[in-house]
Enzyme design. Structure first.
Site: not given
Length: 322
Positions: A142, A194
């Site tokens: 991530e 993101t």
């Protein structure tokens, strides 16, 4: 089972292979920015990971997304490299990824790759790492994808159900009982990165907004634990993140109003978007919500995918091993 051989004082694992299904996820769950997430029964990625007796990570892609095959630039690759480093570079991995969760969709594509790689590697090594350690391995992926080590996608992807990330430092994950809810997700075929969606967020919020947000988070968690659908619906409100991020999603305000009119308890942006999710008490309502979503995006003229699914209570699932 992993076969461990002792050869000339060195440990060597017999080559094994595992296949896993790694589910999509809804992060934030409206008001719980970076601290709440749930796993979806559909869609999911399919990953095959093989244990190697040499320190390297080999990546194959079986999809149309052209993701990097260099381990240092690939979400699953950096996870496997971190596992390899923990094992003192005595082993390696070969991974084949078949993605069904489109990158940039807002339903945890990078998390699925990272979590699937971490769970598969741990399985091949005899499940020697705790669930928290597996989550920490996956969080490296991530960080590569978004620049931040957050776990609101990772934790539910690995553990299943609904996860509360009480703390990252130290890592403190709480599994919340998942009520029998249906989830309708629409993925308009545009991309919201993101990292970009984080850059537009305000760095300061008003105290009155923070207080309202805290109340909604507490109400939502309580609603999940008590199976109180009305409380869940009242608590699915975001006064901090959604007002900013929703400008990146065409038709968002209209979509939200019409879905609630169709019977949805509520919902909002899935992760950083552009996907939008809605929670419903039953399948017929969830399908009606899906129909409304179709109408909105057909009128706007944007292609879309819709999933009518449930909360996945298993997380990453081992489906076969050799």
């Amino acid at each position: 089972m992993v076969y461990l051989l002792i050869l000339s004082g060195h440990q060597k694992y017999k080559m094994k292979k595992v296949k896993v299904h790694s589910p999509g996820t809804v992060a934030n769950i409206v008001c719980g920015f970076d601290i709440l997430g749930l796993a979806l029964s559909e869609p999911y990625d399919v990953m095959e990971v093989m244990l190697l007796d040499r320190p390297e990570v080999i990546i194959h892609n079986r999809d149309i997304f052209n993701l990097p095959t260099e381990a240092e630039e690939n979400v699953a690759g950096v996870v496997l490299l971190s596992v390899m480093e923990r094992m003192n570079n005595t082993i390696g991995f070969e991974v084949t990824v078949e993605k069904h969760i489109k990158p940039g969709s807002g339903i945890g594509s990078s998390a699925a790759s990272a979590a699937g790689a971490a769970v598969a590697a741990n399985y091949l090594l005899g499940n020697i790492f705790s669930s928290d350690e597996v989550v920490q391995f996956a969080m490296n992926g991530e960080k590569l994808a978004s620049g931040v080590k957050h776990a609101d996608n990772i934790a539910p992807c690995i553990l299943g159900g609904i996860s509360l990330i009480r703390s990252i430092h130290p890592l403190d994950i709480v599994s919340i009982p998942a009520p029998d809810l249906f989830v309708t997700v629409v993925h308009p075929q545009i991309e919201v990165r993101t990292s970009d969606a984080r850059q537009i967020l305000k760095q300061q919020v008003l105290l009155k907004d923070a207080i309202k947000q805290w109340g909604n988070i507490a109400g939502l968690v309580t609603g999940f634990m008590k199976n109180d659908y009305d409380l869940i619906g009242r608590s699915l409100e975001d006064v901090i993140i959604e007002p900013v991020r929703s400008i990146l999603i065409p038709g968002f305000d209209e979509l939200k109003v019409k879905c609630k009119e169709a019977g949805a308890l509520g919902g909002g942006i899935s992760g950083s978007g552009p996907s939008v999710f809605m929670l419903s008490k039953d399948e017929s309502t969830a399908k009606a919500v899906g129909h409304v979503m179709s109408q909105v995006y057909e009128q706007i003229g944007i292609d879309y995918n819709i999933y009518v699914t449930t909360i996945n209570r298993k997380g990453v699932e081992v489906v076969s091993s050799e």
